[in-house]
Design a protein around this motif. Structure first.
Motif, mmCIF file in Angstrom:
data_model
loop_
_atom_site.group_PDB
_atom_site.id
_atom_site.type_symbol
_atom_site.label_atom_id
_atom_site.label_comp_id
_atom_site.label_asym_id
_atom_site.label_seq_id
_atom_site.Cartn_x
_atom_site.Cartn_y
_atom_site.Cartn_z
ATOM 1 N N LYS A 15 15.019 100.564 -34.671
ATOM 2 C CA LYS A 15 15.158 101.172 -33.337
ATOM 3 C C LYS A 15 16.006 100.292 -32.426
ATOM 4 O O LYS A 15 16.825 100.782 -31.646
ATOM 5 N N ILE A 16 15.800 98.971 -32.527
ATOM 6 C CA ILE A 16 16.582 98.051 -31.698
ATOM 7 C C ILE A 16 18.061 98.145 -32.068
ATOM 8 O O ILE A 16 18.923 98.259 -31.188
ATOM 9 N N LYS A 17 18.359 98.103 -33.367
ATOM 10 C CA LYS A 17 19.752 98.216 -33.807
ATOM 11 C C LYS A 17 20.364 99.537 -33.338
ATOM 12 O O LYS A 17 21.519 99.583 -32.907
ATOM 13 N N GLU A 18 19.576 100.598 -33.456
ATOM 14 C CA GLU A 18 20.049 101.918 -33.037
ATOM 15 C C GLU A 18 20.403 101.919 -31.552
ATOM 16 O O GLU A 18 21.475 102.396 -31.152
ATOM 17 N N LYS A 19 19.523 101.381 -30.727
ATOM 18 C CA LYS A 19 19.756 101.360 -29.274
ATOM 19 C C LYS A 19 20.939 100.461 -28.907
ATOM 20 O O LYS A 19 21.755 100.811 -28.062
ATOM 21 N N LEU A 29 26.484 100.233 -36.464
ATOM 22 C CA LEU A 29 25.214 99.574 -36.154
ATOM 23 C C LEU A 29 24.144 100.609 -35.814
ATOM 24 O O LEU A 29 22.990 100.482 -36.244
ATOM 25 N N GLU A 30 24.519 101.628 -35.084
ATOM 26 C CA GLU A 30 23.573 102.687 -34.731
ATOM 27 C C GLU A 30 23.058 103.379 -35.995
ATOM 28 O O GLU A 30 21.859 103.624 -36.146
ATOM 29 N N LEU A 31 23.977 103.673 -36.924
ATOM 30 C CA LEU A 31 23.584 104.325 -38.172
ATOM 31 C C LEU A 31 22.689 103.411 -39.013
ATOM 32 O O LEU A 31 21.673 103.853 -39.557
ATOM 33 N N LYS A 32 23.052 102.126 -39.094
ATOM 34 C CA LYS A 32 22.210 101.184 -39.834
ATOM 35 C C LYS A 32 20.811 101.126 -39.238
ATOM 36 O O LYS A 32 19.823 101.035 -39.970
ATOM 37 N N GLY A 33 20.725 101.172 -37.921
ATOM 38 C CA GLY A 33 19.423 101.175 -37.273
ATOM 39 C C GLY A 33 18.614 102.412 -37.603
ATOM 40 O O GLY A 33 17.415 102.323 -37.894
ATOM 41 N N LYS A 34 19.271 103.554 -37.575
ATOM 42 C CA LYS A 34 18.563 104.793 -37.922
ATOM 43 C C LYS A 34 18.054 104.744 -39.356
ATOM 44 O O LYS A 34 16.915 105.139 -39.634
ATOM 45 N N LEU A 35 18.910 104.258 -40.257
ATOM 46 C CA LEU A 35 18.508 104.182 -41.666
ATOM 47 C C LEU A 35 17.356 103.207 -41.871
ATOM 48 O O LEU A 35 16.442 103.475 -42.651
ATOM 49 N N GLN A 36 17.381 102.090 -41.159
ATOM 50 C CA GLN A 36 16.295 101.121 -41.280
ATOM 51 C C GLN A 36 14.992 101.697 -40.741
ATOM 52 O O GLN A 36 13.926 101.481 -41.310
#
Length: 72
Positions: A15-19, A29-36
């Motif tokens: 969530k932090i990466k996504e934000k 980075l947003e996509l990596k956050g969503k995937l994580q």
């Protein structure tokens, strides 16, 4: 327990990466956050299913033991 912590960590860090990715306009980075985050959610679901399966097996074992004791 260890898996639960890992799953929760993945949800939070994701969530932090996504934000952050959204804030700085970094789509990768947003996509990596969503995937994580999704990885953490899936892991939590798997843990829940494992716990439910173990509980069902234990209930079945108890029923078999009770039937055996009734026959004795």
């Amino acid at each position: 327990m260890k898996d639960n912590l890992r799953n929760e960590k993945n949800k939070v860090v994701g969530k932090i990466k996504e934000k952050v990715g959204d804030a700085v306009d970094d789509n990768e980075l947003e996509l990596k956050g969503k995937l994580q985050s999704i990885k953490g959610n899936i892991g939590s679901s798997v843990e829940d299913m494992k716990e439910d399966a173990m509980e069902a097996v234990n209930d079945l074992i108890d029923k078999v033991k009770d039937k055996k004791n009734d026959c004795d």
